[in-house]
Design an enzyme around this catalytic site. Structure first.
Site, short mmCIF file in Angstrom:
data_model
loop_
_atom_site.label_atom_id
_atom_site.label_comp_id
_atom_site.label_asym_id
_atom_site.label_seq_id
_atom_site.Cartn_x
_atom_site.Cartn_y
_atom_site.Cartn_z
N CYS A 184 -14.01 8.03 -63.43
CA CYS A 184 -13.68 9.03 -62.91
C CYS A 184 -14.96 9.84 -62.80
O CYS A 184 -15.08 10.79 -63.57
CB CYS A 184 -12.79 9.86 -63.90
SG CYS A 184 -11.55 8.88 -64.36
N ALA A 185 -15.58 9.70 -61.78
CA ALA A 185 -17.05 9.68 -61.49
C ALA A 185 -17.46 11.13 -60.78
O ALA A 185 -18.55 11.73 -61.27
CB ALA A 185 -17.84 8.83 -60.69
N PRO A 187 -18.30 14.96 -60.21
CA PRO A 187 -19.08 15.27 -58.88
C PRO A 187 -20.27 14.37 -59.15
O PRO A 187 -20.87 14.00 -57.94
CB PRO A 187 -19.48 16.62 -58.97
CG PRO A 187 -19.60 17.00 -60.33
CD PRO A 187 -18.50 16.26 -61.02
N GLY A 188 -20.56 13.57 -60.21
CA GLY A 188 -21.50 12.44 -59.90
C GLY A 188 -22.89 12.65 -60.98
O GLY A 188 -23.83 11.93 -60.68
N SER A 189 -22.88 13.55 -61.55
CA SER A 189 -24.09 13.95 -62.60
C SER A 189 -24.16 12.59 -63.69
O SER A 189 -25.29 12.05 -63.61
CB SER A 189 -23.83 15.26 -63.40
OG SER A 189 -24.01 16.26 -62.46
N ASP A 260 -13.60 7.71 -57.80
CA ASP A 260 -12.57 8.91 -57.96
C ASP A 260 -11.35 8.82 -57.37
O ASP A 260 -11.52 8.35 -56.29
CB ASP A 260 -13.39 10.31 -57.61
CG ASP A 260 -12.84 11.42 -58.51
OD1 ASP A 260 -13.56 11.85 -59.65
OD2 ASP A 260 -12.13 12.13 -57.87
N CYS A 369 -13.89 16.78 -72.26
CA CYS A 369 -14.64 18.07 -72.66
C CYS A 369 -13.34 18.87 -73.42
O CYS A 369 -13.20 20.01 -73.11
CB CYS A 369 -15.12 18.69 -71.66
SG CYS A 369 -13.95 18.95 -70.18
#
Length: 901
Positions: A184-185, A187-189, A260, A369
């Site tokens: 579930c990547a 936005p990619g940070s 994603d 989170c």
């Protein structure tokens, strides 16, 4: 992490991910938008406070700190990214150029606190700052620092990332050569962190290999300029040793697949990750609960299918996101216990699927989170139970990792708040309550797996305290949950438990509630498996029938006990693409027929008509090494035969080079080729290596090296197409001036490279920037010492025309390099525009002489530069085009704009 209940599985929505949730988070902060004032959100929520005051059982003083921290604004944080050597160089600028100026500032008699490194992040590459906005706006040193941040972020050297979101990749223990999946990547940070780990030490390894080639007499290697001592960080870094990843002449052999479920968010991944210029990356667009099996080469028997198993998997799943209260202040009014309850089953399915795709001995890191145990410890326990218990899956003790990170242990016991605000301790309490109700149905969304495992379960004594909880008050961060799991052996996943409905007092079983029609999706084009699957709708149903819930994991529950190189994916518990699903046995559990029957026929027809079409992606087609274009490119650039010629790829159905040629690693190539036509939704792969460019003559190669491919290729380009630069002032001029003239005696203005570029053949070449230490000047009155030599290697694409040169870099890359290397904010100068009047006269003379070809070349250059003013994602090319100044300069309006990276 937390994209909220409205997100699809593995993608999109509320709660925020790494500070970004697909929307501009500034809408929560009115002071960022003076034209649109919103009423300030009251940071209170009685149910939220009641639940966590009961659940966390913190001492009174610590509880006050907990809530006070959640009501404070979140500090700004960022991370230096890219290769370790480059990241350290950019970090050094912060410490030597900007921090000293900021520490001199006092506000209202108090010294301003400068940005500080995050104590637990390796090599001090992560920083945070708590300076108030009014102070930042008031003092010039902060304005200069802000410009530096924006500039380096735009070119990918800095990632603006929340501190706690940096933790999961650090616990994955990713090493070069590993295969890694981020389920579930977007936005990619975090995916960028993982990609950096896969490539760690690669530049140093390649330099060592090229040194050995040079010693053997390879002319390209001799021209690569890698002689000399190694950098200090290379000597200390174990990953820089060739033995770390020796399989491909020092090049990284590992793989990152970033996935994603949301198609638009998968393109956010491309934007974030392509700046790392990695040929070892693939972006996919799949439901994380049913990620498909990927075929790979079987070295022992090419005719026998073999399927990829991963060394490491990150499952940073969609969640309710209440750990982001400091960032997403609207959660204070929107938080409800049902947000977490509606996501629990999806989170379990994602984690189970991750564990199925893992190699024995491999590691999955699960994170959210959210602070809610329903989404955290309960998910971990339920997934381990489904995957065979502690004999198959182990919770790793990470207490000795990141020792300076303050944390709390995971919970072994917890309570659950239902939608009405009622608190429950055990599933038995729920059963007793539902027996007393008229319909005998459990309170909305509650299921047995949300509660601590009963004493009769094999998972009753799981060491859940090994999980990691990070709270806002501990180190002034957001809230986060992380746990690392190790797969000890292959397993056969148990079917998902039905939602047990208690027996009514009269002995009859309670009827299962019906679900909305749109929650059941039948077999169709683009599905990951032929079996029916359950789709997470905008608002999950309060109660989901057992059969339908089991159908979602039907093909994920097959026997996974056999080795990876089996004949059918079903034998190893892999999800099967739609085109192959017909050969697989139908799942035994299906959605109840009454659901579909209850809906009118026209409603079903409308639902099918509204189903969105699958987005179209151009196929990936690899070019044979003896393709005429590849042969001509290799000949023009004198590319060493040591560089692999069987990894070039184009993206069109014809399989012929049209505009761009990409390069990938061998493993990426095998995956893209072997899974073509199997329903796997690949969105991106490879690095753009060559871009088509109209040349002034037939002798000039019409394929120029793209800037993102330059770091990979430059060490293999022959000396005839290499220009070496060592003086900082020479590079500064090339950065500031676009199309500087070299005709006549103008080449002398190019200083050390003037004679070389005067005699160089037309077309694209490699500008290799080499560090060369010279005696440092004495410090000035303020104690500053300006370095007058380069501190790191660089390779840049340079185009030579008849009359001019041009660095083929976007404007923002030029500006960022000027600021980073020279602390220079000089506006860029387009020499083509300055010579516009004179060049128009040349164009007129050319027409008079009948030189129609020259005029046509100039016109085409102008059209290309007009197109280059569009955003990079639309134009598909991040480099500038290079007009031939000898033929005729492009019109000023066209030449004034260049593409944005």
């Amino acid at each position: 992490m937390g994209r909220g209940k409205k997100g699809r599985r593995g993608g999109g929505g509320r709660g925020g991910r790494d500070g970004r949730d697909g929307r501009d988070n500034r809408d929560n902060r009115a002071d960022h938008r003076p034209y649109a004032r919103f009423p300030e959100v009251v940071k209170e929520n009685k149910r939220l406070e009641q639940y966590y005051n009961t659940l966390l059982d913190l001492p009174e003083e610590e509880r006050a700190d907990f809530w006070t921290a959640l009501r404070r604004e979140l500090p700004n944080s960022f991370r230096f990214c890219g290769s370790k050597g480059h990241a350290l160089a950019v970090r050094r600028l912060l410490q030597t150029r900007y921090i000293p100026e900021i520490t001199r500032i006092t506000h209202e008699g108090v010294a301003v606190e400068p940005p500080k490194p995050v104590p637990w992040y390796p090599d001090s590459l992560a920083w945070s700052m708590t300076t108030p906005k009014n102070v930042i706006r008031k003092f010039p040193p902060f304005a200069a620092f802000q410009k530096f941040l924006v500039s380096e972020t735009s070119v990918g050297n800095i990632s603006r990332q929340e501190v706690v979101s940096m933790i999961p990749p650090l616990l994955m223990d990713v090493r070069p050569g590993m295969t890694v999946l981020d389920l579930c990547a977007a936005p990619g940070s975090k995916a960028a962190q993982l990609l950096e780990m896969i490539h760690r030490g690669e530049e140093a390894r390649i330099r060592r290999v090229i040194r050995s080639f040079a010693a053997e007499g390879d002319p390209a290697a001799a021209a690569a300029g890698v002689a000399g001592e190694e950098d200090a960080h290379e000597e200390e870094d174990e990953a820089a040793r060739l033995e770390t990843d020796p399989g491909d002449d020092g090049r990284a052999t590992g793989l990152l697949i970033a996935n994603d479920a949301d198609y638009k968010r998968s393109h956010m991944l491309i934007h974030q990750l392509k700046r790392l210029s990695s040929p070892n990356m693939i972006v996919t667009n799949h439901d994380a609960t049913m990620y498909p099996a990927l075929r790979i080469q079987n070295p022992e028997n090419p005719n026998k299918p073999m399927y990829l198993k991963f060394d490491r998997i990150l499952a940073d799943v969609p969640c309710s996101g209440d750990g982001t209260l400091r960032k997403n202040v609207n959660l204070w009014k929107d938080w409800a216990p049902g947000n977490a309850l509606g996501l629990h089953l999806t989170q379990v399915r994602i984690l189970v699927r991750a564990l199925q795709m893992l190699k024995p001995g491999g590691r999955v890191v699960y994170s959210t989170c959210s602070m809610n145990p329903v989404e955290n410890e309960a998910v971990v326990a339920a997934a381990i139970e489904r995957c065979g218990g502690p004999d198959k899956i182990e919770i790793i003790d990470c207490s000795d990792q990141l020792p300076l990170l303050k944390r709390k242990p995971g919970m072994r016991k917890w309570k659950i708040m239902d939608k009405s605000g009622r608190m429950w301790n055990t599933w038995e309490e729920v059963e007793e309550y539902t027996k007393s109700t008229e319909d005998g149905i459990a309170p909305g969304r509650l299921v047995e797996s949300m509660f601590p495992r009963p004493a009769t379960s094999d998972c009753a004594d799981l060491p859940l305290e090994r999980c990691m909880r990070v709270y806002a008050h501990q180190q002034d961060t957001g809230g986060f949950f992380i746990t690392a799991l190790r797969k000890k052996a292959e397993f056969k996943a148990k079917p998902e438990e039905a939602r047990r409905q208690p027996t009514k007092p009269n002995g009859q079983a309670a009827a299962a509630p019906k679900r909305p029609l749109d929650e059941v999706e039948g077999e169709g084009e683009g599905d990951d498996a032929g079996a029916k699957k359950v789709r997470l709708s905008e608002e999950p149903a309060a109660d989901e029938p057992a059969a339908a819930a089991a159908a979602a994991d039907a093909d994920a529950n097959a026997d996974a006990s056999t080795p990876a190189n089996v004949e059918t994916p079903a034998a190893q518990g892999e999800a099967v693409p739609a085109q192959e699903a017909s050969a697989q046995p139908e799942p035994t559990a299906q959605a109840p027929s009454t659901t579909a029957a209850a809906a009118p026929a026209d409603q079903a027809e409308d639902a099918s008509q509204k189903k969105p079409k699958e987005p179209y992606e151009e196929p990936f087609k690899y070019l044979p090494p003896d393709h005429e274009v590849i042969k001509s490119v290799c000949s023009f650039y004198h590319i060493s035969p040591r560089f692999p010629a069987d990894r070039y790829m184009v993206r069109n159905a014809l399989g012929e080079p049209a505009k761009s040629i990409y390069y990938t690693s061998a493993l990426v190539r095998d995956i893209l080729v072997l899974n073509e036509g199997r329903g796997v939704k690949f969105v991106h792969g490879g690095v753009k290596m060559f871009v088509k460019q109209d040349a002034p003559s037939a002798d000039v190669c019409r394929w120029r090296i793209q800037s993102e491919g330059m770091p990979i290729l430059h060490g293999y380009v022959g000396p005839d197409r290499v220009v070496v630069l060592r003086k900082k002032e020479t590079l500064r001029r090339l950065l500031v001036e676009m199309f500087p003239k070299i005709a006549g005696d103008d080449w002398k203005k190019m200083d050390e490279i003037g004679e070389r570029v005067r005699d160089l053949g037309l077309g694209c070449c490699v500008l290799r920037v080499e560090p060369e230490k010279v005696p440092e000047p004495a410090a000035d009155e303020e104690g500053k010492v300006e370095e007058n030599y380069f501190t790191e290697h660089m390779a840049l694409p340079l185009w030579k025309s008849f009359q001019s040169l041009n660095l083929m870099l976007p404007k923002e890359d030029r500006s960022a390099m000027l600021l980073r290397i020279y602390n220079d904010t000089t506006p860029l100068i387009n020499m083509g525009i300055q010579r516009d009047g004179k060049d128009k006269q040349q164009e007129q003379k050319a027409e008079e002489k009948g030189e129609a070809a020259a005029v046509a070349a100039a016109a085409e250059d102008a059209e290309m530069q007009d197109a280059s003013a569009a955003p990079a994602e639309a134009a598909g090319d991040a480099d500038v085009v290079v007009p031939d100044a000898d033929a005729a300069a492009a019109p000023a309006a066209a030449a004034a704009e260049e593409p944005k990276a």
